[in-house]
Design a protein around this motif. Structure first.
Motif, short mmCIF file in Angstrom:
data_model
loop_
_atom_site.label_atom_id
_atom_site.label_comp_id
_atom_site.label_asym_id
_atom_site.label_seq_id
_atom_site.Cartn_x
_atom_site.Cartn_y
_atom_site.Cartn_z
N THR A 53 0.81 -1.22 0.00
CA THR A 53 0.00 0.00 0.00
C THR A 53 0.84 1.27 0.00
OG1 THR A 53 -1.71 -1.20 1.20
CG2 THR A 53 -1.89 1.19 1.17
N SER A 54 1.95 1.27 0.73
CA SER A 54 2.77 2.49 0.83
C SER A 54 3.64 2.70 -0.38
CB SER A 54 3.66 2.43 2.08
OG SER A 54 4.68 1.46 1.91
N GLY A 55 4.02 1.60 -1.04
CA GLY A 55 4.95 1.71 -2.16
C GLY A 55 6.40 1.65 -1.75
N ASP A 56 6.67 1.76 -0.46
CA ASP A 56 8.05 1.66 0.03
C ASP A 56 8.49 0.20 0.05
OD1 ASP A 56 8.23 4.39 0.42
OD2 ASP A 56 7.61 4.29 2.52
N HIS A 57 9.77 -0.02 -0.12
CA HIS A 57 10.34 -1.36 -0.08
C HIS A 57 11.14 -1.51 1.21
CE1 HIS A 57 12.25 -5.07 -1.10
NE2 HIS A 57 13.46 -4.53 -1.21
N LEU A 58 10.80 -2.53 2.00
CA LEU A 58 11.47 -2.76 3.28
C LEU A 58 12.58 -3.79 3.09
CD1 LEU A 58 8.37 -2.92 5.66
CD2 LEU A 58 9.73 -0.92 4.99
N VAL A 59 13.79 -3.37 3.32
CA VAL A 59 14.95 -4.27 3.28
C VAL A 59 15.16 -4.74 4.71
CG1 VAL A 59 17.38 -4.51 2.68
CG2 VAL A 59 15.92 -2.94 1.38
N SER A 60 14.72 -5.96 5.01
CA SER A 60 14.61 -6.42 6.39
C SER A 60 15.76 -7.34 6.77
CB SER A 60 13.28 -7.16 6.59
OG SER A 60 12.20 -6.35 6.18
N GLU A 61 16.34 -7.08 7.94
CA GLU A 61 17.40 -7.93 8.48
C GLU A 61 17.12 -8.14 9.96
OE1 GLU A 61 21.40 -6.87 7.34
OE2 GLU A 61 20.67 -5.78 5.59
N TRP A 62 17.89 -9.07 10.55
CA TRP A 62 17.60 -9.50 11.92
C TRP A 62 18.87 -9.48 12.75
CZ3 TRP A 62 12.70 -9.29 11.03
CH2 TRP A 62 12.22 -9.68 9.77
N GLY A 63 18.72 -9.16 14.02
CA GLY A 63 19.87 -9.17 14.92
C GLY A 63 19.43 -8.94 16.34
N PRO A 64 20.15 -9.50 17.31
CA PRO A 64 19.77 -9.31 18.71
C PRO A 64 19.96 -7.87 19.17
CG PRO A 64 21.85 -10.50 18.53
CD PRO A 64 21.30 -10.39 17.14
N SER A 65 19.23 -7.53 20.23
CA SER A 65 19.28 -6.17 20.78
C SER A 65 20.56 -5.90 21.55
CB SER A 65 18.09 -5.94 21.72
OG SER A 65 16.87 -6.06 21.04
N MET A 66 21.24 -6.96 21.94
CA MET A 66 22.46 -6.82 22.75
C MET A 66 23.34 -8.04 22.48
SD MET A 66 20.51 -7.60 26.36
CE MET A 66 19.19 -6.43 25.92
N GLY A 67 24.45 -8.11 23.19
CA GLY A 67 25.36 -9.24 22.99
C GLY A 67 26.51 -8.90 22.08
N ALA A 68 27.41 -9.88 21.88
CA ALA A 68 28.65 -9.64 21.17
C ALA A 68 28.67 -10.18 19.75
CB ALA A 68 29.81 -10.27 21.96
N THR A 69 27.55 -10.72 19.26
CA THR A 69 27.56 -11.27 17.90
C THR A 69 27.62 -10.15 16.87
OG1 THR A 69 25.14 -11.34 17.85
CG2 THR A 69 26.28 -13.32 18.62
N LYS A 70 28.12 -10.47 15.68
CA LYS A 70 28.33 -9.43 14.67
C LYS A 70 27.03 -8.83 14.16
CE LYS A 70 28.47 -12.43 10.57
NZ LYS A 70 29.28 -12.81 9.39
N ASN A 71 25.92 -9.56 14.26
CA ASN A 71 24.64 -9.05 13.78
C ASN A 71 23.87 -8.27 14.84
OD1 ASN A 71 24.86 -10.01 11.14
ND2 ASN A 71 24.06 -12.02 11.70
N ALA A 72 24.39 -8.20 16.07
CA ALA A 72 23.71 -7.45 17.12
C ALA A 72 23.53 -6.00 16.67
CB ALA A 72 24.50 -7.51 18.42
N ILE A 73 22.37 -5.44 16.99
CA ILE A 73 22.06 -4.08 16.52
C ILE A 73 23.09 -3.05 16.98
CG2 ILE A 73 20.35 -2.22 16.68
CD1 ILE A 73 18.17 -4.41 16.61
N PRO A 74 23.53 -3.06 18.24
CA PRO A 74 24.56 -2.08 18.63
C PRO A 74 25.83 -2.22 17.80
CG PRO A 74 23.53 -3.01 20.58
CD PRO A 74 23.05 -3.83 19.42
N ALA A 75 26.22 -3.46 17.48
CA ALA A 75 27.43 -3.67 16.68
C ALA A 75 27.24 -3.14 15.26
CB ALA A 75 27.79 -5.16 16.65
#
Length: 267
Positions: A53-75
């Motif tokens: 409906t909006s026409g926007d394209h969401l490029v979605s990825e996943w990662g934990p909120s904390m922790g030391a993994t490379k995909n963690a959002i703070p990292a």
């Protein structure tokens, strides 16, 4: 299509239509969104109708909120990844906001997430409705798994002491980095596992036995905000309005969360 999707899509389209009218003729954009696991299923259920409906394209990825993994959002933010919107545990989001990583005033509270526990599908289900029952479930399990995010930190740092079983669980309870706890249980690497209900619910091969008793329950807030320096701040703000809209509370609740919009509407 899952049974709840037909009704939820109608509500979602109504919410988007309302916000699209108020947004005017904003142009379509590619929005990069990173969500932690607790809100991931709700986001997945809501993202497709929003894009249509909006026409926007969401490029979605996943990662934990904390922790030391490379995909963690703070990292990710520390590396300067070009992210527009983050969806994560509220306390961790507040820390990033204080560090200047997020747009001031952009935070929206989306839902609260209670902790649940699960066993492998078909296994005997312990009764965890009381604190004593939960304690016995931990003690009788051969291997226990919990996450490296908010729920797991609570289990490791507080719940074990509240149950008085820290010493007994040494060597047979483990915090699992990056991998959903439900998958560990489904594969048989743990026979009892606890994580936010919204993260356990989508996993196949497990049975959720119940929530932690209210005396020792911890509900985690999930919130969203715009990353400072986003290339599409107006479109990002429209997405946040949509995710927090009361019309989408039912879709969020269907994933095991307690939507903040529903609580607001009930006041």
């Amino acid at each position: 299509m899952r049974p709840h999707h037909t009704l939820l899509r109608a509500a979602a389209f109504a919410a988007i239509a309302t916000m699209t009218m108020s947004a005017g003729a904003a142009h379509a954009a590619d929005l990069r969104v990173v969500s932690s696991g607790g809100f991931a299923q709700a986001y997945k259920d809501l993202s497709a109708p929003y894009e249509k409906t909006s026409g926007d394209h969401l490029v979605s990825e996943w990662g934990p909120s904390m922790g030391a993994t490379k995909n963690a959002i703070p990292a990710r933010l520390a590396r300067g990844e070009p992210i527009d919107v983050v969806i994560m545990v509220g306390d961790a989001l507040d820390k990033l906001m204080a560090e200047g990583k997020l747009e001031p005033g952009s935070k929206v509270v989306l839902a609260n997430s209670p902790i649940a526990c699960a066993v492998r599908h078909g296994a005997a289900k312990p009764d965890i409705h009381t604190v004593d029952g939960l304690r016995n479930a931990f003690l009788q399990a051969r291997h226990v798994a919990y996450s490296d995010s908010a729920s797991g930190e609570y289990i490791k740092r507080e719940l074990m002491d509240k149950l008085g079983i820290r010493q007994q669980m040494e060597g047979k309870a483990a915090q699992i980095p990056a991998t959903p706890v439900g998958e560990i249980v489904a594969h048989g690497d743990a026979d009892f596992g606890c994580q936010q209900r919204s993260e356990l619910q989508p996993v196949k091969g497990i049975d959720i036995v119940g929530l932690l008793p209210h005396e020792v329950q911890l509900k985690t807030e999930f919130s969203a905000a715009i990353v400072r320096g986003s290339r599409h701040p107006d479109e990002a703000r429209a997405l946040l309005r949509y995710l927090a809209a009361p019309a989408n509370a039912q879709a969020i609740a269907a994933t095991g969360l307690e939507p903040a919009a529903a609580a607001t509407a009930a006041r």
